[in-house]
Every structure is written in structure tokens, then in C-alpha cells.
Motif scaffolding. Sequence first.
Motif, PDB file in Angstrom:
ATOM      1  N   ARG A  16     -40.405  -9.085  31.250  1.00 42.43           N
ATOM      2  CA  ARG A  16     -39.202  -8.587  30.568  1.00 42.43           C
ATOM      3  C   ARG A  16     -38.516  -9.702  29.798  1.00 42.43           C
ATOM      4  O   ARG A  16     -38.037  -9.492  28.680  1.00 42.43           O
ATOM      5  N   THR A  17     -38.474 -10.876  30.380  1.00 36.60           N
ATOM      6  CA  THR A  17     -37.831 -12.010  29.720  1.00 36.60           C
ATOM      7  C   THR A  17     -38.609 -12.424  28.478  1.00 36.60           C
ATOM      8  O   THR A  17     -38.020 -12.720  27.437  1.00 36.60           O
ATOM      9  N   LYS A  18     -39.935 -12.438  28.563  1.00 37.63           N
ATOM     10  CA  LYS A  18     -40.761 -12.770  27.398  1.00 37.63           C
ATOM     11  C   LYS A  18     -40.537 -11.754  26.284  1.00 37.63           C
ATOM     12  O   LYS A  18     -40.408 -12.112  25.110  1.00 37.63           O
ATOM     13  N   LEU A  19     -40.513 -10.471  26.640  1.00 40.32           N
ATOM     14  CA  LEU A  19     -40.304  -9.433  25.635  1.00 40.32           C
ATOM     15  C   LEU A  19     -38.916  -9.527  25.012  1.00 40.32           C
ATOM     16  O   LEU A  19     -38.748  -9.315  23.807  1.00 40.32           O
ATOM     17  N   ALA A  20     -37.916  -9.862  25.816  1.00 44.52           N
ATOM     18  CA  ALA A  20     -36.560 -10.025  25.278  1.00 44.52           C
ATOM     19  C   ALA A  20     -36.505 -11.204  24.308  1.00 44.52           C
ATOM     20  O   ALA A  20     -35.834 -11.132  23.273  1.00 44.52           O
ATOM     21  N   ASN A  21     -37.215 -12.268  24.627  1.00 47.27           N
ATOM     22  CA  ASN A  21     -37.249 -13.428  23.746  1.00 47.27           C
ATOM     23  C   ASN A  21     -37.936 -13.074  22.423  1.00 47.27           C
ATOM     24  O   ASN A  21     -37.472 -13.457  21.338  1.00 47.27           O
TER      25      ASN A  21
END
Length: 87
Positions: A16-21
Motif C-alpha cells: 500500500r505504501t509503495k502504491l501511494a508513493n
Amino acid sequence: MEEREMILRDHLALDRTKLANQRTLLAFVRTSLYLVVSGIAVIKVDFLDKIRFLGFILVGISLIVLILGIWNYFHFRKKMMNQYRQE
């Protein structure tokens, strides 16, 4: 120090963090494109020749926004990878 293994919840949070970035990078790119298109439109339209300098300013700002977005993406990616390597 014991090395903690990542569980499913940790993997999902990382994804999720990678996708948000990535989504944030795309927002910077989209904003930069809007600014460059607006700047070119102001430069090319004849009856806006009194504010033609504004078009050049918009194009310059778009380059700054694009550079900041790319820098932000790689900076946060490096920070995130360092955080998960330490655990």
C-alpha cells in the motif's frame, strides 16, 4: 538482535505504501503537465501577449514541480527500503 520476519499484514502495508508513493509521483507529473500546457497556451494565444511572461513562468514552475515529484519519489522509496531492511 533477533531479526523479525515480516507477516502478511506487513507485506500488505508495504505494498500500500509503495502504491501511494507511485500515486503521488503521478499526481506531480499530472500537475506538471497541466502547468506546461497552460503555459504554452498563454504563450501561443495572440490576445494574451501582455501576459506572455506568465506563460514562461508557468513552464518553469512545471519543470520545478516535475523535479520535486521525482526527487520526492526516490527519496521516500530509499527511506522506506532502509526502514524495512533494518527490521
